[in-house]
Write an enzyme that holds these catalytic residues in place. Structure first.
Site, PDB file in Angstrom:
ATOM      1  N   GLY A  12      -6.753  44.247 -33.288  1.00 52.82           N
ATOM      2  CA  GLY A  12      -7.872  44.568 -34.225  1.00 52.82           C
ATOM      3  C   GLY A  12      -7.563  45.038 -35.250  1.00 52.82           C
ATOM      4  O   GLY A  12      -8.360  46.103 -35.983  1.00 52.82           O
ATOM      5  N   ARG A  90     -13.067  35.885 -25.843  1.00 55.24           N
ATOM      6  CA  ARG A  90     -14.117  35.351 -24.790  1.00 55.24           C
ATOM      7  C   ARG A  90     -14.809  34.949 -24.563  1.00 55.24           C
ATOM      8  O   ARG A  90     -15.603  35.441 -26.192  1.00 55.24           O
ATOM      9  CB  ARG A  90     -14.482  36.845 -23.906  1.00 55.24           C
ATOM     10  CG  ARG A  90     -13.139  37.730 -23.120  1.00 55.24           C
ATOM     11  CD  ARG A  90     -12.764  36.825 -21.729  1.00 55.24           C
ATOM     12  NE  ARG A  90     -11.773  37.589 -21.362  1.00 55.24           N
ATOM     13  CZ  ARG A  90     -11.198  36.810 -19.550  1.00 55.24           C
ATOM     14  NH1 ARG A  90     -11.858  35.952 -19.094  1.00 55.24           N
ATOM     15  NH2 ARG A  90     -10.482  37.380 -19.298  1.00 55.24           N
ATOM     16  N   ASN A 106     -19.372  35.728 -35.551  1.00 55.47           N
ATOM     17  CA  ASN A 106     -17.688  35.509 -35.201  1.00 55.47           C
ATOM     18  C   ASN A 106     -16.571  35.145 -35.986  1.00 55.47           C
ATOM     19  O   ASN A 106     -17.901  34.842 -36.892  1.00 55.47           O
ATOM     20  CB  ASN A 106     -17.762  34.648 -34.399  1.00 55.47           C
ATOM     21  CG  ASN A 106     -16.245  33.857 -33.107  1.00 55.47           C
ATOM     22  OD1 ASN A 106     -15.285  34.829 -32.782  1.00 55.47           O
ATOM     23  ND2 ASN A 106     -16.005  33.272 -33.125  1.00 55.47           N
ATOM     24  N   HIS A 108     -13.698  32.305 -37.203  1.00 59.52           N
ATOM     25  CA  HIS A 108     -12.712  31.729 -37.098  1.00 59.52           C
ATOM     26  C   HIS A 108     -11.784  30.933 -37.971  1.00 59.52           C
ATOM     27  O   HIS A 108     -11.969  31.272 -38.712  1.00 59.52           O
ATOM     28  CB  HIS A 108     -13.886  29.941 -36.637  1.00 59.52           C
ATOM     29  CG  HIS A 108     -12.845  29.353 -35.848  1.00 59.52           C
ATOM     30  ND1 HIS A 108     -11.979  29.181 -34.375  1.00 59.52           N
ATOM     31  CD2 HIS A 108     -12.347  27.803 -36.538  1.00 59.52           C
ATOM     32  CE1 HIS A 108     -11.235  28.339 -33.755  1.00 59.52           C
ATOM     33  NE2 HIS A 108     -11.466  27.580 -35.056  1.00 59.52           N
TER      34      HIS A 108
END
Length: 202
Positions: A12, A90, A106, A108
């Site tokens: 996290g 996920r 998201n 990356h």
């Protein structure tokens, strides 16, 4: 104040970066943390700050659509407006994407479309590239192929080690993700008719 739900699977650190920036005035409130791993340290980070958590066992993911329905219900109940994936290992389903259309972010650790997938840093290292980086994108049904929101390059130095490169990539993640969230909170991010993302200057 932009209300976000954070999805994570591990330590996290990007979630912590968002919390730290919120303490310094980032207009973002994390209203729920969803963890796909009961051992994720991100759960402790959430509990220390009083943020509600939804912790899911691995077996819950045997039915991907059903688990996303559970997550979506919890996010809606918490009042989340955006979903922020921060090391969430996920793939989200159309259940999530339809509930939060073009509002699932998201992060990356490479310059997409190069090096998609779960081993991007290692793949870039093995390929011998001289520049890699970080991408923030909107999630869609294709893994790591959603509209790109922001990117920042990270050079591979002449005498680098893989670990040193990874540390610099993560440092850039911790800067870039809160910056994108600030642009969203301030209404400066827009998606055009060709599904390309634009961020206006502050």
């Amino acid at each position: 104040m932009l209300k976000c739900g954070v999805l994570l699977s591990g330590s996290g650190t990007n979630f912590q970066a968002i919390l730290d920036e919120a303490q310094r005035g980032l207009p973002v409130q994390v209203v729920l943390v969803v963890a796909s791993n009961p051992d994720a340290f991100g759960i402790e980070r959430a509990r220390k700050t009083g943020i509600p958590t939804l912790v899911l066992e691995r077996s819950a993911y045997e039915d991907a659509h059903a688990v996303d329905e559970t997550i979506v219900d919890a996010l809606h109940e918490a009042g989340a407006e955006w979903v922020v994936m921060a090391g969430y290992m996920r793939k989200v389903t159309p259940v999530m994407l339809n509930a939060f259309p073009d509002r699932v972010l998201n992060l990356h650790p490479a310059l997409l479309p190069s090096f998609p997938g779960a081993h991007a840093i290692q793949d870039a290292w093995d390929a011998g590239v001289k520049v890699t980086g970080v991408t923030v994108h909107l999630a869609n049904e294709e893994y790591d192929k959603g509209p790109i929101v922001a990117q920042r390059a990270v050079p591979v130095l002449e005498h680098d080690t893989r670990d040193a490169l990874e540390a610099r990539i993560h440092a850039v993640e911790h800067e870039l993700y809160p910056q994108v969230l600030r642009a969203i909170a301030e209404g400066r991010m827009r998606l055009d008719a060709e599904r390309k993302v634009h961020i206006d200057e502050a």
